[in-house]
Design a protein around this motif. Structure first.
Motif, PDB file in Angstrom:
ATOM      1  N   VAL A 136       0.845  -1.193   0.000  1.00  0.00           N
ATOM      2  CA  VAL A 136       0.000   0.000   0.000  1.00  0.00           C
ATOM      3  C   VAL A 136       0.880   1.242   0.000  1.00  0.00           C
ATOM      4  O   VAL A 136       1.856   1.315   0.743  1.00  0.00           O
ATOM      5  N   LYS A 137       0.528   2.194  -0.840  1.00  0.00           N
ATOM      6  CA  LYS A 137       1.133   3.520  -0.770  1.00  0.00           C
ATOM      7  C   LYS A 137       0.261   4.332   0.172  1.00  0.00           C
ATOM      8  O   LYS A 137      -0.971   4.300   0.068  1.00  0.00           O
ATOM      9  N   ALA A 138       0.906   5.022   1.100  1.00  0.00           N
ATOM     10  CA  ALA A 138       0.132   5.763   2.092  1.00  0.00           C
ATOM     11  C   ALA A 138       0.876   7.022   2.520  1.00  0.00           C
ATOM     12  O   ALA A 138       2.098   7.115   2.389  1.00  0.00           O
ATOM     13  N   ILE A 139       0.116   7.954   3.044  1.00  0.00           N
ATOM     14  CA  ILE A 139       0.660   9.170   3.620  1.00  0.00           C
ATOM     15  C   ILE A 139       0.572   9.027   5.139  1.00  0.00           C
ATOM     16  O   ILE A 139      -0.505   8.744   5.677  1.00  0.00           O
ATOM     17  N   PHE A 140       1.705   9.182   5.812  1.00  0.00           N
ATOM     18  CA  PHE A 140       1.757   9.127   7.269  1.00  0.00           C
ATOM     19  C   PHE A 140       1.817  10.567   7.780  1.00  0.00           C
ATOM     20  O   PHE A 140       2.768  11.277   7.504  1.00  0.00           O
ATOM     21  N   HIS A 141       0.796  10.973   8.518  1.00  0.00           N
ATOM     22  CA  HIS A 141       0.670  12.352   8.977  1.00  0.00           C
ATOM     23  C   HIS A 141       1.354  12.560  10.329  1.00  0.00           C
ATOM     24  O   HIS A 141       1.565  11.607  11.078  1.00  0.00           O
ATOM     25  N   GLU A 142       1.673  13.822  10.630  1.00  0.00           N
ATOM     26  CA  GLU A 142       2.347  14.179  11.888  1.00  0.00           C
ATOM     27  C   GLU A 142       1.568  13.725  13.117  1.00  0.00           C
ATOM     28  O   GLU A 142       2.153  13.382  14.141  1.00  0.00           O
ATOM     29  N   ASP A 143       0.240  13.711  13.031  1.00  0.00           N
ATOM     30  CA  ASP A 143      -0.579  13.335  14.185  1.00  0.00           C
ATOM     31  C   ASP A 143      -0.677  11.822  14.377  1.00  0.00           C
ATOM     32  O   ASP A 143      -1.361  11.344  15.273  1.00  0.00           O
ATOM     33  N   GLY A 144      -0.006  11.063  13.503  1.00  0.00           N
ATOM     34  CA  GLY A 144      -0.015   9.605  13.616  1.00  0.00           C
ATOM     35  C   GLY A 144      -1.050   8.923  12.745  1.00  0.00           C
ATOM     36  O   GLY A 144      -1.051   7.698  12.625  1.00  0.00           O
ATOM     37  N   SER A 145      -1.938   9.683  12.134  1.00  0.00           N
ATOM     38  CA  SER A 145      -2.935   9.069  11.253  1.00  0.00           C
ATOM     39  C   SER A 145      -2.295   8.660   9.929  1.00  0.00           C
ATOM     40  O   SER A 145      -1.233   9.163   9.548  1.00  0.00           O
ATOM     41  N   ILE A 146      -2.952   7.721   9.249  1.00  0.00           N
ATOM     42  CA  ILE A 146      -2.441   7.178   7.992  1.00  0.00           C
ATOM     43  C   ILE A 146      -3.538   7.287   6.938  1.00  0.00           C
ATOM     44  O   ILE A 146      -4.689   6.912   7.196  1.00  0.00           O
ATOM     45  N   THR A 147      -3.172   7.784   5.756  1.00  0.00           N
ATOM     46  CA  THR A 147      -4.106   7.856   4.640  1.00  0.00           C
ATOM     47  C   THR A 147      -3.587   6.989   3.500  1.00  0.00           C
ATOM     48  O   THR A 147      -2.634   7.376   2.810  1.00  0.00           O
TER      49      THR A 147
END
Length: 77
Positions: free
Chosen positions: A8-19
């Motif tokens: 999976v390609k994903a974006i890992f955000h500063e707040d710990g959430s993953i998109t």
């Protein structure tokens, strides 16, 4: 049904959430996640396992994508 692990390609955000943005099958086909409809902690009742369940839309179909840290999986045939 069985659990199918996928890349999976994903974006890992500063707040710990993953998109997650794309799912890549083992034959290298890549599918864009058009929309994330829901995110919740849940178990896969069909193939077992537990983690974050993303309800996503891919090719206008609703699918479940599971993040069982550190792996991603879907319910496969």
């Amino acid at each position: 049904m069985k659990k199918r692990f996928v890349e999976v390609k994903a974006i890992f955000h500063e707040d710990g959430s993953i998109t997650p943005t794309h799912i890549i099958w083992d034959d290298t086909r890549e599918f864009e996640i058009e929309e994330i409809l829901d995110i919740r902690k849940a178990a896969s009742l069909k193939v077992g396992g537990q983690g974050l369940r993303y309800t996503v839309r891919i090719l206008d179909k609703k699918k479940y994508l599971f993040y069982e840290e550190p792996k991603w999986c879907v319910e496969g045939k």
